[in-house]
Scaffold this motif. Structure first.
Motif, PDB file in Angstrom:
ATOM      1  N   LEU A  78       0.833  -1.207   0.000  1.00  0.00           N
ATOM      2  CA  LEU A  78       0.000   0.000   0.000  1.00  0.00           C
ATOM      3  C   LEU A  78       0.867   1.256   0.000  1.00  0.00           C
ATOM      4  CD1 LEU A  78      -2.732  -1.111   2.570  1.00  0.00           C
ATOM      5  CD2 LEU A  78      -2.923  -1.037   0.068  1.00  0.00           C
ATOM      6  N   GLY A  79       1.921   1.260   0.811  1.00  0.00           N
ATOM      7  CA  GLY A  79       2.818   2.413   0.853  1.00  0.00           C
ATOM      8  C   GLY A  79       3.505   2.656  -0.475  1.00  0.00           C
ATOM      9  N   THR A  80       3.942   1.588  -1.122  1.00  0.00           N
ATOM     10  CA  THR A  80       4.594   1.713  -2.429  1.00  0.00           C
ATOM     11  C   THR A  80       3.624   2.297  -3.451  1.00  0.00           C
ATOM     12  OG1 THR A  80       6.049  -0.140  -1.914  1.00  0.00           O
ATOM     13  CG2 THR A  80       5.803   0.431  -4.236  1.00  0.00           C
ATOM     14  N   ALA A  81       2.395   1.811  -3.445  1.00  0.00           N
ATOM     15  CA  ALA A  81       1.379   2.328  -4.366  1.00  0.00           C
ATOM     16  C   ALA A  81       1.109   3.806  -4.099  1.00  0.00           C
ATOM     17  CB  ALA A  81       0.097   1.512  -4.242  1.00  0.00           C
ATOM     18  N   GLU A  82       1.055   4.202  -2.827  1.00  0.00           N
ATOM     19  CA  GLU A  82       0.794   5.602  -2.490  1.00  0.00           C
ATOM     20  C   GLU A  82       1.944   6.504  -2.936  1.00  0.00           C
ATOM     21  OE1 GLU A  82      -2.113   4.749   1.336  1.00  0.00           O
ATOM     22  OE2 GLU A  82      -0.041   5.327   1.703  1.00  0.00           O
ATOM     23  N   ILE A  83       3.165   6.088  -2.701  1.00  0.00           N
ATOM     24  CA  ILE A  83       4.321   6.891  -3.112  1.00  0.00           C
ATOM     25  C   ILE A  83       4.374   6.993  -4.642  1.00  0.00           C
ATOM     26  CG2 ILE A  83       6.853   6.960  -3.155  1.00  0.00           C
ATOM     27  CD1 ILE A  83       6.686   5.647  -0.294  1.00  0.00           C
ATOM     28  N   PHE A  84       4.166   5.878  -5.333  1.00  0.00           N
ATOM     29  CA  PHE A  84       4.159   5.874  -6.793  1.00  0.00           C
ATOM     30  C   PHE A  84       3.075   6.813  -7.323  1.00  0.00           C
ATOM     31  CE2 PHE A  84       2.699   3.744 -10.804  1.00  0.00           C
ATOM     32  CZ  PHE A  84       3.824   4.022 -11.568  1.00  0.00           C
ATOM     33  N   THR A  85       1.893   6.768  -6.735  1.00  0.00           N
ATOM     34  CA  THR A  85       0.795   7.643  -7.136  1.00  0.00           C
ATOM     35  C   THR A  85       1.160   9.106  -6.900  1.00  0.00           C
ATOM     36  OG1 THR A  85      -0.780   5.888  -6.596  1.00  0.00           O
ATOM     37  CG2 THR A  85      -1.666   8.127  -6.820  1.00  0.00           C
TER      38      THR A  85
END
Length: 173
Positions: free
Chosen positions: A83-90
């Motif tokens: 989830l954190g990776t997806a948020e940072i990428f977004t």
């Protein structure tokens, strides 16, 4: 009397537009809105790599039927890191969105899905203080999730505007 008030209001609007144009106000508002969605994604995304956030998400993920599969698939730490990776990428895509319509389309779409998911958690978890009579007395879980409604709206706007820009670029090529 009403006509005088309308006339004064019209003169004030015209005078204000001479000081700062509506286009400038809109541009500043869009910048603030973009920062308003990027900062939580980036900062909370980074926080997802700490044990504090792993622990904080346990009741939210465990008690939401459409998210609970994340733990068996990735484990508690892995799911939170995903989830954190997806948020940072977004967040990175949204930062690039003023310059890249494609980044805005992808970032807006992922942001919309992210915040649609977090807003949907409000339908699975108790978000009202029952001891105060329920609605409109929102508890801390509801308070935490309620802000995501506005972040969802901003993400949808970025998605739509970027899609319009991208379509225009494709048709001009």
């Amino acid at each position: 009397m009403t006509q005088n008030i309308t006339s004064v209001a019209d003169r004030a609007i015209t005078g204000l537009d001479r000081i700062i144009s509506a286009a400038t106000i809109t541009k500043a508002g869009r910048g603030v809105a973009l920062a308003g969605v990027v900062l939580p994604l980036l900062l909370i995304g980074l926080l997802k790599f700490t044990q504090i956030e792993v622990d904080a998400l346990k009741p939210l993920i465990t008690n939401t039927p459409w998210l609970s599969w994340l733990y068996p698939a990735f484990g508690e730490v892995g799911a939170t890191a995903l989830l954190g990776t997806a948020e940072i990428f977004t967040a990175i895509l949204l930062i690039a969105s003023p310059w890249s319509a494609r980044a805005g389309v992808l970032g807006g779409a992922i942001g919309s899905l992210t915040f649609l998911t977090t807003v949907s958690v409000m339908f699975a978890l108790p978000i009202w203080y029952a001891e105060l009579g329920g609605f409109p007395w929102i508890n801390p879980v509801g308070q935490f999730l309620l802000k995501d409604v506005s972040l969802l709206g901003i993400s949808i706007v970025i998605f739509g505007e970027s899609l319009t820009r991208a379509k225009s670029q494709v048709s001009q090529a």
